[in-house]
Design a protein around this motif. Structure first.
Motif, PDB file in Angstrom:
ATOM      1  N   SER A  48       0.967  -1.407   0.134  1.00 22.93           N
ATOM      2  CA  SER A  48      -0.060  -0.072   0.053  1.00 22.93           C
ATOM      3  C   SER A  48       0.930   1.217  -0.010  1.00 22.93           C
ATOM      4  CB  SER A  48      -0.975  -0.042   1.161  1.00 22.93           C
ATOM      5  OG  SER A  48      -0.288   0.055   2.465  1.00 22.93           O
ATOM      6  N   TYR A  49       2.158   1.194   0.371  1.00 23.45           N
ATOM      7  CA  TYR A  49       2.928   2.273   0.708  1.00 23.45           C
ATOM      8  C   TYR A  49       3.548   2.797  -0.738  1.00 23.45           C
ATOM      9  CZ  TYR A  49       2.468   2.945   5.290  1.00 23.45           C
ATOM     10  OH  TYR A  49       1.631   2.938   6.859  1.00 23.45           O
ATOM     11  N   PHE A  50       3.133   1.727  -1.676  1.00 24.63           N
ATOM     12  CA  PHE A  50       3.722   1.937  -2.998  1.00 24.63           C
ATOM     13  C   PHE A  50       2.491   2.261  -4.096  1.00 24.63           C
ATOM     14  CE2 PHE A  50       7.084  -0.169  -0.862  1.00 24.63           C
ATOM     15  CZ  PHE A  50       8.127   0.561  -1.194  1.00 24.63           C
ATOM     16  N   SER A  51       1.396   2.249  -3.784  1.00 23.23           N
ATOM     17  CA  SER A  51       0.243   2.138  -4.313  1.00 23.23           C
ATOM     18  C   SER A  51      -1.022   3.093  -4.109  1.00 23.23           C
ATOM     19  CB  SER A  51      -0.290   0.626  -4.750  1.00 23.23           C
ATOM     20  OG  SER A  51      -0.791   0.195  -3.426  1.00 23.23           O
ATOM     21  N   ALA A  52      -1.188   3.198  -2.746  1.00 22.11           N
ATOM     22  CA  ALA A  52      -2.397   3.938  -2.252  1.00 22.11           C
ATOM     23  C   ALA A  52      -1.800   5.285  -2.135  1.00 22.11           C
ATOM     24  CB  ALA A  52      -2.635   3.483  -0.992  1.00 22.11           C
ATOM     25  N   LEU A  53      -2.886   6.261  -2.391  1.00 22.14           N
ATOM     26  CA  LEU A  53      -2.889   7.694  -2.298  1.00 22.14           C
ATOM     27  C   LEU A  53      -2.770   7.923  -0.923  1.00 22.14           C
ATOM     28  CD1 LEU A  53      -5.604   8.988  -4.710  1.00 22.14           C
ATOM     29  CD2 LEU A  53      -2.996   9.123  -4.939  1.00 22.14           C
ATOM     30  N   GLY A  54      -1.888   8.814  -0.178  1.00 20.50           N
ATOM     31  CA  GLY A  54      -1.696   9.317   1.176  1.00 20.50           C
ATOM     32  C   GLY A  54      -1.008   8.223   1.812  1.00 20.50           C
ATOM     33  N   ARG A  55      -0.286   7.575   1.087  1.00 21.10           N
ATOM     34  CA  ARG A  55       0.945   6.527   1.760  1.00 21.10           C
ATOM     35  C   ARG A  55       2.379   6.985   0.739  1.00 21.10           C
ATOM     36  NH1 ARG A  55      -1.178   1.477   4.784  1.00 21.10           N
ATOM     37  NH2 ARG A  55      -3.201   2.320   5.589  1.00 21.10           N
ATOM     38  N   GLU A  56       3.253   6.989   1.737  1.00 17.13           N
ATOM     39  CA  GLU A  56       4.545   7.163   0.710  1.00 17.13           C
ATOM     40  C   GLU A  56       5.813   6.316   1.673  1.00 17.13           C
ATOM     41  OE1 GLU A  56       3.622  11.806  -0.152  1.00 17.13           O
ATOM     42  OE2 GLU A  56       5.050  11.302   1.217  1.00 17.13           O
ATOM     43  N   ALA A  57       6.616   6.016   0.975  1.00 11.90           N
ATOM     44  CA  ALA A  57       7.593   5.388   1.336  1.00 11.90           C
ATOM     45  C   ALA A  57       9.010   6.234   0.876  1.00 11.90           C
ATOM     46  CB  ALA A  57       7.861   3.832   0.630  1.00 11.90           C
ATOM     47  N   TYR A  58      10.115   6.252   1.958  1.00 14.10           N
ATOM     48  CA  TYR A  58      11.112   6.970   1.804  1.00 14.10           C
ATOM     49  C   TYR A  58      12.492   6.018   2.190  1.00 14.10           C
ATOM     50  CZ  TYR A  58       8.426  11.010   1.765  1.00 14.10           C
ATOM     51  OH  TYR A  58       7.393  11.877   1.228  1.00 14.10           O
ATOM     52  N   LEU A  59      13.394   6.076   1.391  1.00 11.08           N
ATOM     53  CA  LEU A  59      14.745   5.193   1.888  1.00 11.08           C
ATOM     54  C   LEU A  59      15.620   6.384   2.411  1.00 11.08           C
ATOM     55  CD1 LEU A  59      16.315   2.537   1.391  1.00 11.08           C
ATOM     56  CD2 LEU A  59      17.153   3.552  -0.804  1.00 11.08           C
ATOM     57  N   VAL A  60      16.243   5.866   3.623  1.00  9.02           N
ATOM     58  CA  VAL A  60      17.399   6.472   4.214  1.00  9.02           C
ATOM     59  C   VAL A  60      18.765   6.151   3.535  1.00  9.02           C
ATOM     60  CG1 VAL A  60      18.389   7.480   6.332  1.00  9.02           C
ATOM     61  CG2 VAL A  60      15.615   7.184   6.170  1.00  9.02           C
ATOM     62  N   THR A  61      19.462   6.955   3.193  1.00  4.58           N
ATOM     63  CA  THR A  61      20.697   6.415   2.783  1.00  4.58           C
ATOM     64  C   THR A  61      21.930   7.071   3.682  1.00  4.58           C
ATOM     65  OG1 THR A  61      21.052   7.890   0.978  1.00  4.58           O
ATOM     66  CG2 THR A  61      19.844   5.671   0.528  1.00  4.58           C
ATOM     67  N   ARG A  65      24.229   4.452   0.472  1.00  5.06           N
ATOM     68  CA  ARG A  65      23.900   3.053   0.648  1.00  5.06           C
ATOM     69  C   ARG A  65      22.658   2.968   1.790  1.00  5.06           C
ATOM     70  NH1 ARG A  65      27.252  -0.427  -1.625  1.00  5.06           N
ATOM     71  NH2 ARG A  65      26.817  -2.149  -0.319  1.00  5.06           N
ATOM     72  N   PRO A  66      21.800   2.016   1.607  1.00  3.14           N
ATOM     73  CA  PRO A  66      20.726   2.101   2.154  1.00  3.14           C
ATOM     74  C   PRO A  66      21.089   1.967   3.966  1.00  3.14           C
ATOM     75  CG  PRO A  66      20.575   0.399   0.498  1.00  3.14           C
ATOM     76  CD  PRO A  66      21.936   0.867   0.520  1.00  3.14           C
ATOM     77  N   ALA A  67      20.413   2.806   4.625  1.00  3.99           N
ATOM     78  CA  ALA A  67      20.481   2.595   6.089  1.00  3.99           C
ATOM     79  C   ALA A  67      19.478   2.644   6.775  1.00  3.99           C
ATOM     80  CB  ALA A  67      21.453   4.124   6.584  1.00  3.99           C
ATOM     81  N   GLY A  68      17.989   2.763   6.248  1.00  6.06           N
ATOM     82  CA  GLY A  68      16.777   2.354   6.928  1.00  6.06           C
ATOM     83  C   GLY A  68      15.596   2.981   5.761  1.00  6.06           C
ATOM     84  N   PHE A  69      14.811   3.242   6.522  1.00 10.15           N
ATOM     85  CA  PHE A  69      13.208   3.791   5.573  1.00 10.15           C
ATOM     86  C   PHE A  69      12.334   4.270   6.654  1.00 10.15           C
ATOM     87  CE2 PHE A  69      12.255  -0.586   7.317  1.00 10.15           C
ATOM     88  CZ  PHE A  69      10.938  -0.314   7.924  1.00 10.15           C
TER      89      PHE A  69
END
Length: 165
Positions: A48-61, A65-69
């Motif tokens: 849902s965080y990649f498809s629903a309105l009002g939801r967003e995903a963030y990558l912390v680097t 390099r990936p460090a969290g989200f």
């Protein structure tokens, strides 16, 4: 440290899904989470965080390099108009180095205004981190409530606050 937070789409979902396993493993110390028969933790809301309105995903680097989200949403019943920091995770190697505080500020800056977030009472590191951070970034009063929401298996603390750039 070179901390960055970027909005991610479906192409980055495998990275978030991998980090989610680490997050849920850490969380299993504080709440009853069980592995599937495939040896994985289930997080049924990830898509849902990649498809629903009002939801967003963030990558912390850190250093690229990936460090969290961070997973945020503004569709929480009863909190209309507020953004909710629903899930937040920094890998252990970057904890205690200011990465989390910097990343949270970057996420909040994406949507200035009203925010909510919660943590499990039993999660002592979170219980130390979140109140200090919220007090440092909040504009105006911070409203704090303790309880056990019906869909959460353990007591939580929930805070409401305003953030402005």
């Amino acid at each position: 440290m070179d901390v960055d937070v970027r909005f991610v789409g479906p192409d980055d979902k495998p990275v978030i899904a991998s980090l989610m396993q680490l997050y849920l493993h850490d969380s299993s110390e504080f709440e009853p989470l069980e592995l599937s028969t495939h040896g994985l933790f289930d997080f049924p809301w990830l898509d849902s965080y990649f498809s629903a309105l009002g939801r967003e995903a963030y990558l912390v680097t850190v250093g690229g390099r990936p460090a969290g989200f961070a997973l945020v949403r503004n569709d929480v019943p009863g909190d209309e108009g507020a953004w909710n920091l629903a899930e937040f995770f920094i890998v252990r190697g970057y904890r205690g180095k200011g990465v989390a505080a910097q990343a949270v500020r970057m996420v909040l800056a994406r949507h200035p205004g009203r925010w909510t977030l919660s943590w499990l009472v039993a999660n002592t590191p979170a219980a130390r981190f979140w109140p200090r951070l919220v007090d440092a970034v909040a504009v105006g009063p911070v409203v704090r409530a303790e309880g056990r929401p019906p869909d959460v298996p353990a007591p939580t603390v929930r805070v409401r606050f305003r953030f402005e750039n």
